[in-house]
Structure formats: C-alpha cells, structure tokens
Design a protein around this motif. Structure first.
Motif, PDB file in Angstrom:
ATOM      1  N   LEU A  11      24.985 -17.094 -28.426  1.00 27.43           N
ATOM      2  CA  LEU A  11      24.211 -17.969 -29.310  1.00 27.43           C
ATOM      3  C   LEU A  11      23.080 -18.594 -28.494  1.00 27.43           C
ATOM      4  O   LEU A  11      23.312 -19.221 -27.469  1.00 27.43           O
ATOM      5  CB  LEU A  11      25.089 -19.080 -29.890  1.00 27.43           C
ATOM      6  CG  LEU A  11      24.339 -20.064 -30.804  1.00 27.43           C
ATOM      7  CD1 LEU A  11      24.162 -19.468 -32.194  1.00 27.43           C
ATOM      8  CD2 LEU A  11      25.060 -21.402 -30.895  1.00 27.43           C
ATOM      9  N   ARG A  12      21.849 -18.384 -28.985  1.00 26.04           N
ATOM     10  CA  ARG A  12      20.701 -19.065 -28.364  1.00 26.04           C
ATOM     11  C   ARG A  12      20.379 -20.277 -29.232  1.00 26.04           C
ATOM     12  O   ARG A  12      20.184 -20.129 -30.440  1.00 26.04           O
ATOM     13  CB  ARG A  12      19.468 -18.149 -28.368  1.00 26.04           C
ATOM     14  CG  ARG A  12      19.599 -16.911 -27.502  1.00 26.04           C
ATOM     15  CD  ARG A  12      18.394 -16.005 -27.756  1.00 26.04           C
ATOM     16  NE  ARG A  12      18.426 -14.840 -26.922  1.00 26.04           N
ATOM     17  CZ  ARG A  12      17.843 -14.754 -25.723  1.00 26.04           C
ATOM     18  NH1 ARG A  12      17.173 -15.781 -25.252  1.00 26.04           N
ATOM     19  NH2 ARG A  12      17.914 -13.652 -25.018  1.00 26.04           N
ATOM     20  N   PHE A  13      20.304 -21.456 -28.611  1.00 21.51           N
ATOM     21  CA  PHE A  13      19.889 -22.600 -29.412  1.00 21.51           C
ATOM     22  C   PHE A  13      18.866 -23.446 -28.674  1.00 21.51           C
ATOM     23  O   PHE A  13      18.866 -23.522 -27.447  1.00 21.51           O
ATOM     24  CB  PHE A  13      21.082 -23.416 -29.912  1.00 21.51           C
ATOM     25  CG  PHE A  13      21.870 -24.179 -28.871  1.00 21.51           C
ATOM     26  CD1 PHE A  13      21.617 -25.522 -28.626  1.00 21.51           C
ATOM     27  CD2 PHE A  13      22.899 -23.559 -28.175  1.00 21.51           C
ATOM     28  CE1 PHE A  13      22.360 -26.236 -27.698  1.00 21.51           C
ATOM     29  CE2 PHE A  13      23.646 -24.261 -27.240  1.00 21.51           C
ATOM     30  CZ  PHE A  13      23.381 -25.602 -27.000  1.00 21.51           C
ATOM     31  N   ALA A 109      11.714 -22.311 -29.042  1.00 20.65           N
ATOM     32  CA  ALA A 109      12.467 -22.172 -30.302  1.00 20.65           C
ATOM     33  C   ALA A 109      12.255 -20.818 -30.977  1.00 20.65           C
ATOM     34  O   ALA A 109      12.985 -20.469 -31.903  1.00 20.65           O
ATOM     35  CB  ALA A 109      12.085 -23.293 -31.263  1.00 20.65           C
ATOM     36  N   SER A 110      11.263 -20.054 -30.509  1.00 23.07           N
ATOM     37  CA  SER A 110      10.897 -18.815 -31.229  1.00 23.07           C
ATOM     38  C   SER A 110      12.010 -17.772 -31.227  1.00 23.07           C
ATOM     39  O   SER A 110      12.079 -16.937 -32.128  1.00 23.07           O
ATOM     40  CB  SER A 110       9.620 -18.216 -30.634  1.00 23.07           C
ATOM     41  OG  SER A 110       9.834 -17.871 -29.277  1.00 23.07           O
ATOM     42  N   THR A 111      12.893 -17.803 -30.220  1.00 24.38           N
ATOM     43  CA  THR A 111      13.983 -16.806 -30.175  1.00 24.38           C
ATOM     44  C   THR A 111      15.341 -17.421 -30.497  1.00 24.38           C
ATOM     45  O   THR A 111      16.369 -16.768 -30.349  1.00 24.38           O
ATOM     46  CB  THR A 111      14.058 -16.164 -28.770  1.00 24.38           C
ATOM     47  OG1 THR A 111      14.202 -17.215 -27.797  1.00 24.38           O
ATOM     48  CG2 THR A 111      12.810 -15.365 -28.449  1.00 24.38           C
ATOM     49  N   ALA A 112      15.353 -18.693 -30.938  1.00 25.06           N
ATOM     50  CA  ALA A 112      16.632 -19.390 -31.137  1.00 25.06           C
ATOM     51  C   ALA A 112      17.323 -18.986 -32.439  1.00 25.06           C
ATOM     52  O   ALA A 112      16.681 -18.739 -33.448  1.00 25.06           O
ATOM     53  CB  ALA A 112      16.401 -20.898 -31.123  1.00 25.06           C
ATOM     54  N   ASP A 113      18.656 -18.939 -32.384  1.00 23.08           N
ATOM     55  CA  ASP A 113      19.466 -18.730 -33.595  1.00 23.08           C
ATOM     56  C   ASP A 113      19.708 -20.065 -34.293  1.00 23.08           C
ATOM     57  O   ASP A 113      19.981 -20.108 -35.492  1.00 23.08           O
ATOM     58  CB  ASP A 113      20.842 -18.143 -33.225  1.00 23.08           C
ATOM     59  CG  ASP A 113      20.730 -16.839 -32.465  1.00 23.08           C
ATOM     60  OD1 ASP A 113      20.079 -15.919 -32.981  1.00 23.08           O
ATOM     61  OD2 ASP A 113      21.283 -16.739 -31.348  1.00 23.08           O
ATOM     62  N   PRO A 142      17.328 -20.059 -38.309  1.00 25.45           N
ATOM     63  CA  PRO A 142      18.168 -20.050 -39.518  1.00 25.45           C
ATOM     64  C   PRO A 142      19.186 -21.187 -39.629  1.00 25.45           C
ATOM     65  O   PRO A 142      19.634 -21.505 -40.716  1.00 25.45           O
ATOM     66  CB  PRO A 142      18.878 -18.693 -39.451  1.00 25.45           C
ATOM     67  CG  PRO A 142      18.724 -18.215 -38.057  1.00 25.45           C
ATOM     68  CD  PRO A 142      17.538 -18.885 -37.456  1.00 25.45           C
ATOM     69  N   HIS A 143      19.577 -21.795 -38.509  1.00 27.31           N
ATOM     70  CA  HIS A 143      20.586 -22.857 -38.558  1.00 27.31           C
ATOM     71  C   HIS A 143      20.034 -24.111 -37.884  1.00 27.31           C
ATOM     72  O   HIS A 143      19.409 -24.020 -36.830  1.00 27.31           O
ATOM     73  CB  HIS A 143      21.875 -22.418 -37.854  1.00 27.31           C
ATOM     74  CG  HIS A 143      22.418 -21.125 -38.376  1.00 27.31           C
ATOM     75  ND1 HIS A 143      23.222 -21.046 -39.488  1.00 27.31           N
ATOM     76  CD2 HIS A 143      22.240 -19.851 -37.952  1.00 27.31           C
ATOM     77  CE1 HIS A 143      23.531 -19.775 -39.722  1.00 27.31           C
ATOM     78  NE2 HIS A 143      22.935 -19.028 -38.808  1.00 27.31           N
ATOM     79  N   LEU A 144      20.292 -25.260 -38.499  1.00 23.64           N
ATOM     80  CA  LEU A 144      19.799 -26.513 -37.939  1.00 23.64           C
ATOM     81  C   LEU A 144      20.947 -27.523 -37.861  1.00 23.64           C
ATOM     82  O   LEU A 144      21.732 -27.649 -38.800  1.00 23.64           O
ATOM     83  CB  LEU A 144      18.673 -27.075 -38.818  1.00 23.64           C
ATOM     84  CG  LEU A 144      17.940 -28.307 -38.289  1.00 23.64           C
ATOM     85  CD1 LEU A 144      17.164 -27.972 -37.021  1.00 23.64           C
ATOM     86  CD2 LEU A 144      16.959 -28.836 -39.333  1.00 23.64           C
ATOM     87  N   ASP A 220      22.376 -13.118 -39.679  1.00 20.82           N
ATOM     88  CA  ASP A 220      20.959 -13.513 -39.657  1.00 20.82           C
ATOM     89  C   ASP A 220      20.075 -12.331 -39.253  1.00 20.82           C
ATOM     90  O   ASP A 220      18.886 -12.317 -39.519  1.00 20.82           O
ATOM     91  CB  ASP A 220      20.724 -14.656 -38.655  1.00 20.82           C
ATOM     92  CG  ASP A 220      21.533 -15.891 -39.012  1.00 20.82           C
ATOM     93  OD1 ASP A 220      21.785 -16.086 -40.215  1.00 20.82           O
ATOM     94  OD2 ASP A 220      21.894 -16.644 -38.099  1.00 20.82           O
ATOM     95  N   ARG A 221      20.662 -11.378 -38.569  1.00 21.72           N
ATOM     96  CA  ARG A 221      19.882 -10.234 -38.083  1.00 21.72           C
ATOM     97  C   ARG A 221      19.729  -9.214 -39.202  1.00 21.72           C
ATOM     98  O   ARG A 221      20.646  -8.972 -39.965  1.00 21.72           O
ATOM     99  CB  ARG A 221      20.574  -9.608 -36.865  1.00 21.72           C
ATOM    100  CG  ARG A 221      20.724 -10.649 -35.763  1.00 21.72           C
ATOM    101  CD  ARG A 221      21.151 -10.052 -34.444  1.00 21.72           C
ATOM    102  NE  ARG A 221      21.210 -11.139 -33.452  1.00 21.72           N
ATOM    103  CZ  ARG A 221      22.331 -11.590 -32.909  1.00 21.72           C
ATOM    104  NH1 ARG A 221      23.485 -11.046 -33.227  1.00 21.72           N
ATOM    105  NH2 ARG A 221      22.308 -12.572 -32.039  1.00 21.72           N
ATOM    106  N   ASP A 222      18.563  -8.620 -39.274  1.00 24.22           N
ATOM    107  CA  ASP A 222      18.268  -7.637 -40.316  1.00 24.22           C
ATOM    108  C   ASP A 222      18.943  -6.317 -39.941  1.00 24.22           C
ATOM    109  O   ASP A 222      18.538  -5.650 -38.996  1.00 24.22           O
ATOM    110  CB  ASP A 222      16.745  -7.460 -40.412  1.00 24.22           C
ATOM    111  CG  ASP A 222      16.343  -6.434 -41.459  1.00 24.22           C
ATOM    112  OD1 ASP A 222      17.243  -5.841 -42.086  1.00 24.22           O
ATOM    113  OD2 ASP A 222      15.140  -6.223 -41.650  1.00 24.22           O
ATOM    114  N   LEU A 223      19.985  -5.943 -40.682  1.00 24.29           N
ATOM    115  CA  LEU A 223      20.705  -4.703 -40.384  1.00 24.29           C
ATOM    116  C   LEU A 223      20.361  -3.594 -41.376  1.00 24.29           C
ATOM    117  O   LEU A 223      21.021  -2.570 -41.430  1.00 24.29           O
ATOM    118  CB  LEU A 223      22.217  -4.970 -40.397  1.00 24.29           C
ATOM    119  CG  LEU A 223      22.705  -5.992 -39.353  1.00 24.29           C
ATOM    120  CD1 LEU A 223      24.190  -6.272 -39.518  1.00 24.29           C
ATOM    121  CD2 LEU A 223      22.411  -5.510 -37.940  1.00 24.29           C
TER     122      LEU A 223
END
Length: 421
Positions: A11-13, A109-113, A142-144, A220-223
């Motif tokens: 998890l990147r935050f 923040a550009s690469t954060a989940d 996507p999550h805050l 959240d990832r486009d599969l």
C-alpha cells in the motif's frame, strides 16, 4: 486479483497536514509501534529528546530528517518511508503541506493508493486541509483518511470529533472522493494509531493501522483495459538465445495472457502473445503493476514508446491533449510555449495552444481571465504534440492518463499533467 503466494500486498499512501498538525509525530508513531526502527535510531531520538528537555520521546525526530526542516519546524521535500506489518508492506510519501510546496505534494500523491489528511482537533478544518483534500481528489487518490489528531488536547471529546467529521464529510461531497474514513487519534499518546484508545470508547471504527492494513486497493487497478507501454526491446547477444525477441515494460492496465490477440500502436500491426516472462521464468498471466517481458508470435516492428493493447480495446491516439497541469517552476507557463512531453515510455514535443483557466485549489473557483500559470498553480491547458500519444483519461487510468513536461534547454521537469475526460 489475488496476490501470489509468499508475496506481500503493498500500500502506497501519502500524508498531508498543516504545520504543527503532528504529521511527523504520527509517522514516527507508525514506525515505532510497527517496530520498524533500529535500536540505534531510537537511542539517538531518546537522547535528543532529553537534550531538548522534553518530558517525552519526540517521535517526530524519526522523520524530519533534513536539518533545514528541523530548524524551521516544517517538512519541505517529499520523503519516502518504508515499513511493514505481518499483513502488508507500506510506502509512505511524507509530503509537505505548505502552499509553496504544492508541486512536492502533487508528486508524492500522484502514485498513492490512499491519502491521509491530518488536522489538529483544536483548530478543526483549515484552508490547508481543504486544499490537501482537493489535491488528493484531483489526483484521483481512491481512498482518503481524515485523522483528527491531538484528541488528548481536547479531552478526547466526541463533540469535537463529530463537528469536524460532519464539516469535512459535507466538503468532500463536492469532490471526487469515493472512500472516506474519519479516525480520531493522538499520535503523541498512541491513541487509535496502532492500539485502540481506552479514552475514546465512544469511537467504534478501526484504528489507523487496522484501516491501512485492510483497505481494499486491488480493485482500484484497471484489470479490463490492457495497456502495456514498451520500455525496452530485449535482444540477448548470447548464442543460445539468438532468436529471442521480447518487449519489456510495466503493465499499466488489464490482464495479459499467452494467446491473447493484441495490437501494437501506433503502427496498428496485430499479433498474439506467445509468452510472458518474469525474470527467468515464464508466467501464465500478468496484471498491473507487474514489470514483465512480452513475446509475440509474429515478428512485428515494436520499439520503445509503442503501446501494446487488445485489438478491440485501444487507448485514444491523439495529438491534441486537454489536461489539468500543475506548474512546477518559477518562470510561468504561457501560450505558444514549446516543451518536451514524456507520456509513459513515449517522448514528443508539445506546443501550448491555450490556457483555459487557473483553478483556485482552496475555493475551487476557476479564473477564466488568466493568461499564464505560475509556480505551484494548477490550470486547464490545451496542448498540441508533434506525434500522436496513446492515452486514456486520467480518471480511467492514472498511468496512461498522466504526463510530465520538460524544459528542453535545461532538461528540468517543469510541469505534471492529468488528461481530462
């Protein structure tokens, strides 16, 4: 998509907060309570805390590493911290909250989940905390999580928590925030960070670390939409592999399997996937954000900057880009300016056709009269590129929907952009 056996979820935050909201103390608490601190580091922090006359261990000393940050009492640059619990690995992008470092926060923040916004329970929502939420929303994080810190200084009051929570939730309805969690904490005392707080028995939600461990990010990832920007063509020189030809890159969307029909853009040549290699072994499928080497059945012309996609599901190929841009240098961005643009593994040159408006990230007001973008300002800009780029809207894919702008004379990155729908 399941995580392969033996491989821990990541998890990147990104964290954001105003000066003195306790962000560095919170990160220090997470590192300390998750036992991600070396003994000598802890001893050094304890010594420094004693030298300063604190009656407690100052955990913020674990994170405010730059001397200039300690002297000013603010966080300046994006610092990346790593820690792990038995359930997940974490990368923290510790981003500065001050308005003059908007570009640094944008980068972190550009690469954060997940985005973590910290507010001081005594002061409630400030202009800065609203701006942080707007930036995280703009970057489609996507999550805050809103952490209401320093609850110990307001006697762990449920009324204070309810008031700030209601105010922020109302503000968040104007933004694109699909998932919001509000957690009352005391980073200094450790309440609701890793351990549940006995002083806030009225709060029934998760602790911060429990939420970070369990927030679901795989979906959240486009599969669905296969997007594979080619970074490198692999042609080994050894005799045993003399006929090997593979295309290396990081999968930005979709799931790829051997036998899939694919198209190479911009040429439009089609083929089938013969195999997918990960290091020295062949794998049955690849999904984001895996870095793999793809082999095709046909000997088609593929080079760096090309995009491999599914035949009936391709990104838009366009030379006209409409994007939100964060400007990152002191010389302003103006119409008719020429810049280099880097999009995934592709590079081109771009002309600034028009600046439509500047966005006030505090009030969401659009300044339609603006003729330029200054340092740390965000605005909507039209670009024309020298060759077509294979791109998606940023709302659909954060990798194929983003780019950076580079000053050709100096090679310095001067802007970051997100392609509009």
């Amino acid at each position: 998509m399941a995580t392969p056996a033996g491989k821990m979820d990541l998890l990147r935050f990104a964290t954001a907060g105003s000066v003195d909201d306790g962000k560095s103390t919170l990160i220090g608490r997470l590192l300390f309570d998750s036992k991600s601190i070396f003994t000598d580091q802890m001893e050094s922090v304890e010594r420094t805390s004693q030298d300063k006359g604190h009656g407690y261990v100052d955990l913020s000393l674990l994170t405010d590493g730059l001397r200039s940050e300690r002297e000013q009492g603010i966080t300046i640059d994006v610092a990346y911290r790593y820690f792990a619990t038995p359930k997940r690995k974490f990368i923290i992008a510790d981003t500065p909250g001050h308005v003059q470092y908007t570009r640094n926060m944008f980068t972190g923040a550009s690469t954060a989940d997940l985005g973590l916004v910290l507010v001081d329970a005594r002061h409630g929502l400030t202009e800065q905390s609203r701006r942080h939420a707007v930036l995280l929303s703009l970057l489609r994080v996507p999550h805050l999580v809103l952490c209401i810190n320093k609850m110990d200084l307001v006697d762990y009051s449920k009324e204070v928590y309810d008031k700030i929570s209601a105010e922020f939730s109302a503000f968040a309805t104007k933004l694109n925030i699909p998932d919001l969690e509000v957690i009352p904490i005391s980073a200094l005392q450790g309440d609701n960070v890793v351990s549940r707080s006995e002083s806030m028995d009225w709060y029934s939600g998760p602790t911060l670390i429990h939420h970070l461990e369990h927030v679901h990010v795989a979906s959240d990832r486009d599969l669905v939409d296969v997007r594979f920007p080619v970074q490198y063509v692999v042609r080994p020189k050894s005799d045993e592999h003399h006929d090997y030809r593979g295309y290396a890159g990081q999968l930005a969307g979709g799931v790829m399997k051997p036998g899939d029909e694919v198209i190479v853009l911009p040429s439009g040549m089609t083929s089938k996937i013969a195999g997918i290699d990960l290091f020295d072994k062949e794998i049955a499928e690849a999904y984001p954000p895996m870095s793999v080497t793809v082999r095709l059945e046909d000997d088609v012309d593929v080079s760096r900057g090309d995009m491999i996609a599914r035949t009936k599901n391709t990104p838009e190929s366009t030379q006209d880009i409409d994007a939100m841009i964060c400007w990152m240098t002191s010389a302003p961005l103006r119409p008719r300016q020429k810049l280099a643009i880097k999009h995934t593994s592709n590079s081109a040159r771009a002309l600034v056709k028009d600046i439509q408006y500047r966005l006030d990230v505090n009030s969401l007001h659009r300044d339609l009269e603006t003729k330029e973008l200054g340092l740390n300002e965000i605005g909507r800009v039209q670009l024309r590129t020298t060759k077509p780029l294979q791109c998606d809207p940023y709302s659909k894919n954060r990798t194929t929907g983003s780019f950076i702008l580079i000053d050709e004379a100096t090679g310095v990155t001067v802007g970051a952009g997100m392609i509009n729908d």
